[in-house]
Each structure stands twice: as C-alpha cells, then as structure tokens.
Motif scaffolding. Structure first.
Motif, short mmCIF file in Angstrom:
data_model
loop_
_atom_site.label_atom_id
_atom_site.label_comp_id
_atom_site.label_asym_id
_atom_site.label_seq_id
_atom_site.Cartn_x
_atom_site.Cartn_y
_atom_site.Cartn_z
N VAL A 47 -32.38 34.64 -15.46
CA VAL A 47 -33.75 34.77 -14.98
C VAL A 47 -34.44 33.46 -15.32
N VAL A 48 -34.85 32.72 -14.29
CA VAL A 48 -35.25 31.32 -14.45
C VAL A 48 -36.71 31.12 -14.04
N LEU A 49 -37.39 30.26 -14.79
CA LEU A 49 -38.73 29.81 -14.46
C LEU A 49 -38.67 28.35 -14.04
N LYS A 67 -30.03 34.95 -10.93
CA LYS A 67 -30.41 36.33 -10.63
C LYS A 67 -31.83 36.40 -10.08
N GLN A 68 -32.75 35.69 -10.74
CA GLN A 68 -34.15 35.72 -10.34
C GLN A 68 -34.80 34.39 -10.66
N LEU A 69 -35.60 33.88 -9.74
CA LEU A 69 -36.32 32.63 -9.94
C LEU A 69 -37.80 32.87 -9.75
N THR A 70 -38.60 32.42 -10.71
CA THR A 70 -40.05 32.40 -10.57
C THR A 70 -40.45 30.94 -10.42
N ALA A 71 -40.86 30.56 -9.21
CA ALA A 71 -41.21 29.17 -8.89
C ALA A 71 -42.72 29.02 -8.95
N MET A 78 -49.28 23.35 -2.10
CA MET A 78 -47.85 23.28 -2.41
C MET A 78 -47.25 24.69 -2.50
N ILE A 79 -47.96 25.58 -3.15
CA ILE A 79 -47.48 26.96 -3.30
C ILE A 79 -47.36 27.65 -1.95
N GLU A 80 -48.32 27.45 -1.07
CA GLU A 80 -48.25 28.07 0.25
C GLU A 80 -47.06 27.53 1.04
N GLN A 81 -46.80 26.23 0.91
CA GLN A 81 -45.64 25.65 1.58
C GLN A 81 -44.34 26.18 0.98
N ALA A 82 -44.30 26.32 -0.34
CA ALA A 82 -43.10 26.86 -1.01
C ALA A 82 -42.83 28.29 -0.56
N LYS A 83 -43.87 29.09 -0.40
CA LYS A 83 -43.69 30.47 0.07
C LYS A 83 -43.05 30.48 1.45
N ARG A 84 -43.48 29.58 2.31
CA ARG A 84 -42.88 29.51 3.65
C ARG A 84 -41.43 29.03 3.58
N ASN A 85 -41.19 28.02 2.76
CA ASN A 85 -39.85 27.45 2.68
C ASN A 85 -38.83 28.39 2.06
N LEU A 86 -39.29 29.27 1.17
CA LEU A 86 -38.38 30.15 0.43
C LEU A 86 -38.46 31.60 0.89
N VAL A 92 -36.72 35.49 -5.38
CA VAL A 92 -37.67 34.48 -5.83
C VAL A 92 -39.09 35.01 -5.75
N GLU A 93 -39.89 34.67 -6.74
CA GLU A 93 -41.34 34.90 -6.71
C GLU A 93 -42.00 33.53 -6.80
N VAL A 94 -42.92 33.26 -5.87
CA VAL A 94 -43.64 31.99 -5.86
C VAL A 94 -45.08 32.27 -6.22
N ARG A 95 -45.59 31.59 -7.24
CA ARG A 95 -46.94 31.90 -7.70
C ARG A 95 -47.61 30.70 -8.35
#
Length: 218
Positions: A47-49, A67-71, A78-86, A92-95
């Motif tokens: 479980v990665v941050l 297993k799980q990534l929190t980006a 940047m976060i909005e772009q990451a949500k689209r890219n991932l 993954v959770e992008v926040r």
C-alpha cells in the motif's frame, strides 16, 4: 510547515501540457531508465503513498506493481489531470494533500514514492520527515530526482534551453541535488539508505531506496 501557494501555482499552470513538456525536456530514454528502476522497488502487496504526483506520470509506472496507490499533490489542476490520466486503474486514489502536512495517520503505508519532488520544494527535509511519519516501521522510501550532476557543460546548457522553452524561468527555490546530498537529507530525516545510484546518459537521475528503521525484537 504548510505548502505555499507559490510552490504549487508554479506547476499548476503547466498541468495541461506537463507530460508532453516533460518528455521534451528530459527525453524518452530518461523516463525509460526511471521506469526500469522504479518497477523493481515495490511489491504486489504494498500500500503506497505518492507525494507530489503531478499528472500521474510516474504513478502509472508503478500502479501495476502495487496493491493500492494513493497519489497526492497540492496543485488542483495537476490533480484533475492525474485523475483523468489514471481513470482506467481501480487500485488508485488521487487526492489533494500537502506534502508537508498530510491528513494521514502515523505508520500506515508500506511504501512511499517521491518522483522529481525534493528538488522543487522549499524545505525537502520537512517533506521527508512527513513521509517518515506516515510510513510503517521498515516501510520503503523510493526517490527519483532529476539532476545536472554528472552531465557535461554542453548537455547542461541544452537541457536548460529545453526547460526554458517549455516551462519558462525556473522557480527560485529549486535546487540541483547531488547524490551524496540527497543521501544526507534522507538520513537526516531518519531513514536508512539501502541503495543510491546515478542513472541516465544525456540526462541524469538520482535513484534512491531507503527504509524507516523499525524496532527490532529478538
């Protein structure tokens, strides 16, 4: 120390073209080198941050290995772009999070990724200490940080020109980390350094793996 608006606004304005700009400035081979090293640093049960995920460019490199990534990032665009890219990935959770002062409890992550983050923050030691706080005992810290160290003068100039063309004037608090300098900062924040190497040809990157020392019991 909270993240400042000055820090994240510099990068927020570049979100829509950041991935293309990154490839132009550093080169495809540079990012292939990073990918080749990164994918070996995490385990499938981790479980990665990720602190400073930007558009998710480096998140994508490890997402299939954990297993799980929190980006996380503090820059909203940047976060909005990451949500689209991932968006295609389910693990993954992008926040939005402040890398100096996250909302996570102590000792919760197996791994921590910082990709091209420490040389662009005002206080890298504070960021490293926050990462130390949220990692479990014996948790793994993985850092990749682009550097001009080990590059010829001509290649440094060419890199600088490409940077100016795409990003404009560098942020005033940015730095060019030497491998031994990064090792010193990581140790100062309380980590044990397990591996540190300088990789790349035309463009260089410092790759470091360390751990948060646990309480060893006999």
């Amino acid at each position: 120390m909270p993240g400042s608006e000055k820090e994240y606004r510099y990068w927020d304005r570049l979100a829509s073209t950041f991935d293309q700009d990154n490839l132009y400035v550093t080169g495809v081979k540079f990012n292939q080198v990073i990918r080749g090293w990164l994918v070996e640093q995490f385990n499938e049960g981790d479980v990665v941050l990720e602190l400073g995920c930007g558009t998710g460019f480096y998140s994508e490199m490890i997402i299939g290995r954990v297993k799980q990534l929190t980006a996380t990032d503090l820059a909203p665009e940047m976060i909005e772009q990451a949500k689209r890219n991932l968006a295609q990935f389910t693990n993954v959770e992008v926040r939005i999070e402040d890398c100096y002062n996250t909302s996570f409890k102590d000792n919760v992550f197996d791994g921590l990724l910082m990709a091209n983050l420490l040389h662009i923050v005002m206080d890298p030691i504070a960021v490293l200490m926050e990462g130390h706080r949220v990692l479990k005992d014996n948790g793994r810290i993985v850092i990749v940080d682009g550097t001009g160290y080990g590059m010829s003068f001509v290649k440094k100039v060419a890199l600088g020109i490409r940077y100016l063309r795409r990003y404009g004037r560098p942020c005033s608090y940015g730095r060019n980390l030497r491998p031994e300098e990064l090792v010193g900062m990581v140790r100062e924040a309380g980590f044990v350094v397990e591996e540190s190497k300088l990789l790349g040809e035309d463009t260089k990157v410092v790759c470091l793996r360390g751990k948060k020392a646990g309480n060893e019991k006999s």
